[in-house]
Design a protein around this motif. Sequence first.
Motif, PDB file in Angstrom:
ATOM      1  N   THR A 197     -49.585 -11.694 -42.952  1.00 47.27           N
ATOM      2  CA  THR A 197     -50.600 -10.677 -42.647  1.00 47.27           C
ATOM      3  C   THR A 197     -51.451 -11.116 -41.459  1.00 47.27           C
ATOM      4  O   THR A 197     -51.837 -12.283 -41.371  1.00 47.27           O
ATOM      5  N   ASN A 198     -51.762 -10.143 -40.582  1.00 50.79           N
ATOM      6  CA  ASN A 198     -52.736 -10.393 -39.523  1.00 50.79           C
ATOM      7  C   ASN A 198     -52.351 -11.541 -38.592  1.00 50.79           C
ATOM      8  O   ASN A 198     -53.098 -12.499 -38.419  1.00 50.79           O
ATOM      9  N   ILE A 199     -51.185 -11.420 -38.015  1.00 50.46           N
ATOM     10  CA  ILE A 199     -50.697 -12.459 -37.102  1.00 50.46           C
ATOM     11  C   ILE A 199     -50.603 -11.875 -35.705  1.00 50.46           C
ATOM     12  O   ILE A 199     -50.119 -10.759 -35.511  1.00 50.46           O
ATOM     13  N   LYS A 200     -51.078 -12.643 -34.726  1.00 50.32           N
ATOM     14  CA  LYS A 200     -50.931 -12.286 -33.326  1.00 50.32           C
ATOM     15  C   LYS A 200     -49.763 -13.113 -32.802  1.00 50.32           C
ATOM     16  O   LYS A 200     -49.819 -14.349 -32.856  1.00 50.32           O
ATOM     17  N   CYS A 201     -48.737 -12.451 -32.331  1.00 49.37           N
ATOM     18  CA  CYS A 201     -47.517 -13.158 -31.899  1.00 49.37           C
ATOM     19  C   CYS A 201     -47.199 -12.801 -30.452  1.00 49.37           C
ATOM     20  O   CYS A 201     -47.113 -11.623 -30.117  1.00 49.37           O
ATOM     21  N   CYS A 222     -49.594  -6.923 -37.968  1.00 54.33           N
ATOM     22  CA  CYS A 222     -49.316  -7.941 -36.952  1.00 54.33           C
ATOM     23  C   CYS A 222     -49.224  -7.290 -35.579  1.00 54.33           C
ATOM     24  O   CYS A 222     -48.788  -6.149 -35.459  1.00 54.33           O
ATOM     25  N   ASN A 223     -49.629  -8.033 -34.545  1.00 56.72           N
ATOM     26  CA  ASN A 223     -49.526  -7.562 -33.176  1.00 56.72           C
ATOM     27  C   ASN A 223     -48.531  -8.441 -32.434  1.00 56.72           C
ATOM     28  O   ASN A 223     -48.679  -9.664 -32.413  1.00 56.72           O
ATOM     29  N   LEU A 224     -47.560  -7.781 -31.806  1.00 58.56           N
ATOM     30  CA  LEU A 224     -46.580  -8.546 -31.025  1.00 58.56           C
ATOM     31  C   LEU A 224     -46.719  -8.122 -29.574  1.00 58.56           C
ATOM     32  O   LEU A 224     -46.642  -6.930 -29.262  1.00 58.56           O
ATOM     33  N   ILE A 255     -47.572  -2.453 -37.677  1.00 57.26           N
ATOM     34  CA  ILE A 255     -47.244  -3.434 -36.641  1.00 57.26           C
ATOM     35  C   ILE A 255     -47.480  -2.784 -35.280  1.00 57.26           C
ATOM     36  O   ILE A 255     -46.993  -1.670 -35.036  1.00 57.26           O
ATOM     37  N   LEU A 256     -48.230  -3.470 -34.412  1.00 56.61           N
ATOM     38  CA  LEU A 256     -48.410  -2.994 -33.041  1.00 56.61           C
ATOM     39  C   LEU A 256     -47.498  -3.808 -32.141  1.00 56.61           C
ATOM     40  O   LEU A 256     -47.493  -5.042 -32.212  1.00 56.61           O
ATOM     41  N   VAL A 257     -46.729  -3.114 -31.311  1.00 59.84           N
ATOM     42  CA  VAL A 257     -45.859  -3.804 -30.347  1.00 59.84           C
ATOM     43  C   VAL A 257     -46.314  -3.393 -28.944  1.00 59.84           C
ATOM     44  O   VAL A 257     -46.520  -2.218 -28.680  1.00 59.84           O
ATOM     45  N   TYR A 258     -46.536  -4.386 -28.079  1.00 62.33           N
ATOM     46  CA  TYR A 258     -46.884  -4.082 -26.700  1.00 62.33           C
ATOM     47  C   TYR A 258     -45.834  -4.720 -25.820  1.00 62.33           C
ATOM     48  O   TYR A 258     -45.660  -5.942 -25.866  1.00 62.33           O
ATOM     49  N   ASN A 259     -45.125  -3.904 -25.043  1.00 61.33           N
ATOM     50  CA  ASN A 259     -44.206  -4.461 -24.070  1.00 61.33           C
ATOM     51  C   ASN A 259     -43.195  -5.415 -24.733  1.00 61.33           C
ATOM     52  O   ASN A 259     -42.929  -6.512 -24.247  1.00 61.33           O
TER      53      ASN A 259
HETATM   54  C1  LIG Z   1     -54.203  -6.050 -33.046  1.00 62.92           C
HETATM   55  O1  LIG Z   1     -54.702  -5.217 -32.005  1.00 62.92           O
HETATM   56  C2  LIG Z   1     -55.696  -4.308 -32.461  1.00 62.92           C
HETATM   57  C3  LIG Z   1     -56.018  -3.362 -31.284  1.00 62.92           C
HETATM   58  O2  LIG Z   1     -56.190  -4.059 -30.102  1.00 62.92           O
HETATM   59  C4  LIG Z   1     -56.911  -5.095 -32.936  1.00 62.92           C
HETATM   60  O3  LIG Z   1     -57.885  -4.204 -33.415  1.00 62.92           O
HETATM   61  C5  LIG Z   1     -56.472  -6.043 -34.046  1.00 62.92           C
HETATM   62  O4  LIG Z   1     -57.545  -6.855 -34.438  1.00 62.92           O
HETATM   63  C6  LIG Z   1     -55.330  -6.914 -33.583  1.00 62.92           C
HETATM   64  N1  LIG Z   1     -54.826  -7.715 -34.696  1.00 62.92           N
HETATM   65  C7  LIG Z   1     -54.399  -8.969 -34.561  1.00 62.92           C
HETATM   66  C8  LIG Z   1     -53.863  -9.627 -35.782  1.00 62.92           C
HETATM   67  O5  LIG Z   1     -54.407  -9.555 -33.491  1.00 62.92           O
END
Ligand SMILES: *[C@@H]1O[C@H](CO)[C@@H](O)[C@H](O)[C@H]1NC(C)=O
Length: 404
Positions: A238-242, A270-272, A301-305
């Motif tokens: 949960t809640n990982i920035k990758c 998670c954000n990738l 899940i957020l994916v950027y590029n």
């Molecule tokens: C993912 O990105 C969103 C929007 O920028 C942000 O609100 C969120 O805190 C980020 N989450 C992580 C795990 O980096």
Amino acid sequence: MGLSSIFPSFFFLVFLALFIIEVHVQAQNLIFNVVKYGARPDGISDNTKAFNIAWNKACSSEGGNVVLVPNGLFLVGPLFLNGPCKGPITFHIQGILRAPADASSRDQDHWISFQYVDGLSIYGGGSLDGQGSSAWSYNTCLKDPHCKPLPATMRFDFVTNSTINHITSINSKGSHIILFGCNSFTIHNIKISAPGDSPNTDGINIGNSKNILIFDSEIATGDDCISMSPGSKTINITNIKCGPGHGISVGSLGGIPNEDVVDGVLVTNCNLTGTSNGLRIKTKANPSYPTTVSNLTFQQILVYNVANPIIIDQQYCPSKDCKPGASRVGISDVRFRTITGTTSTRVAVNLLCSSAKPCEEIELRDINIAYDGLPRGPATSSCSNVYGVAYGIQNPPPCIRRSL
Ligand SMILES: *[C@@H]1O[C@H](CO)[C@@H](O)[C@H](O)[C@H]1NC(C)=O
Ligand SMILES: *[C@@H]1O[C@H](CO)[C@@H](O)[C@H](O)[C@H]1NC(C)=O
Ligand SMILES: *[C@@H]1O[C@H](CO)[C@@H](O)[C@H](O)[C@H]1NC(C)=O
Ligand SMILES: *[C@@H]1O[C@H](CO)[C@@H](O)[C@H](O)[C@H]1NC(C)=O
């Protein structure tokens, strides 16, 4: 007469009780500062022996003891820190541990290894510098599938009821963290970093381990941010920035006979960013041995590029010289829910399953991924041998087929 004989023994008993409490409290909190055992925070002295002594004393004494690494730069390792210990044990790292950079430091599969420990806590705001740049040019795994991996910064074998938090790992030689045979292991608030082009510097590898919780962490590396190998069960991420990295992966699977299954993986929030894959399941095609992957959920899940945001690859071939074949790994009950953002390649949803063992019960719900490469155009999906359902928003349009 009666009083004078009672009072001394009463005070004696009170004193005895306080003494016992004091000894008891101390026995739960003994601190073994590596500096007391000769460690020197000068970045040059080899502190391996001092660390081993501090660990062995903490581990073999009753109570919940602490190995303390105070502030400073400590050159150390490789270290084998083994249990079982007489109680829970803490590795309190305030300073910086630096790995050796010489040839012999590449002989082991680890820099710091923990085995057979129950109740290990590692925390303290400190960091582990693997000095990976001294070793990456010796990585042969991109060419040789039977290569010997470079040492992992920390490996945990058969470690239970344990936690790592508030620790930074930079520039591992091989993987940053490996869990094998672990149960009830929590990793949170850690930072992992290595350059995006460093070879096989996975963030966290999980194999033959269950009840693993990973949350609130940042992983930037040259290979998978998190990978789940055979025997990964009940994993909650949960809640990982990758990113950079190769994303969050299951596999590769099926390349070796009698592999354990992968079952029960939950990946949430998670954000990738800029990764070469997003959410990936990879299995070998030839040779391929039967096993299964089931009950996986990837959601919010957020994916950027990201190059392959959603990918099941049952023809996974890292060395590029594999024979074609049909994987015997069964993949079922996999949910992709609320996956949004951008893809840097046109195919945003790539579900390439096996003709011998089609994927079943695959769910796509609220997928919204735009292609941001050139020439401009819509993102697409690609499917083979995949059955399941698509609900809600679907961009790209799904190609998944309803099972009979
Ligand atoms: C993912 O990105 C969103 C929007 O920028 C942000 O609100 C969120 O805190 C980020 N989450 C992580 C795990 O980096
Ligand atoms: C881990 O913790 C659980 C629950 O507190 C306990 O039952 C178990 O004995 C502990 N140790 C191992 C090795 O699992
Ligand atoms: C997964 O972990 C998160 C963060 O610790 C927690 O909030 C959530 O309840 C867990 N989910 C399950 C199913 O264990
Ligand atoms: C699926 O896996 C989750 C853990 O990620 C677990 O809580 C749940 O019970 C599993 N469901 C089934 C049907 O096995």
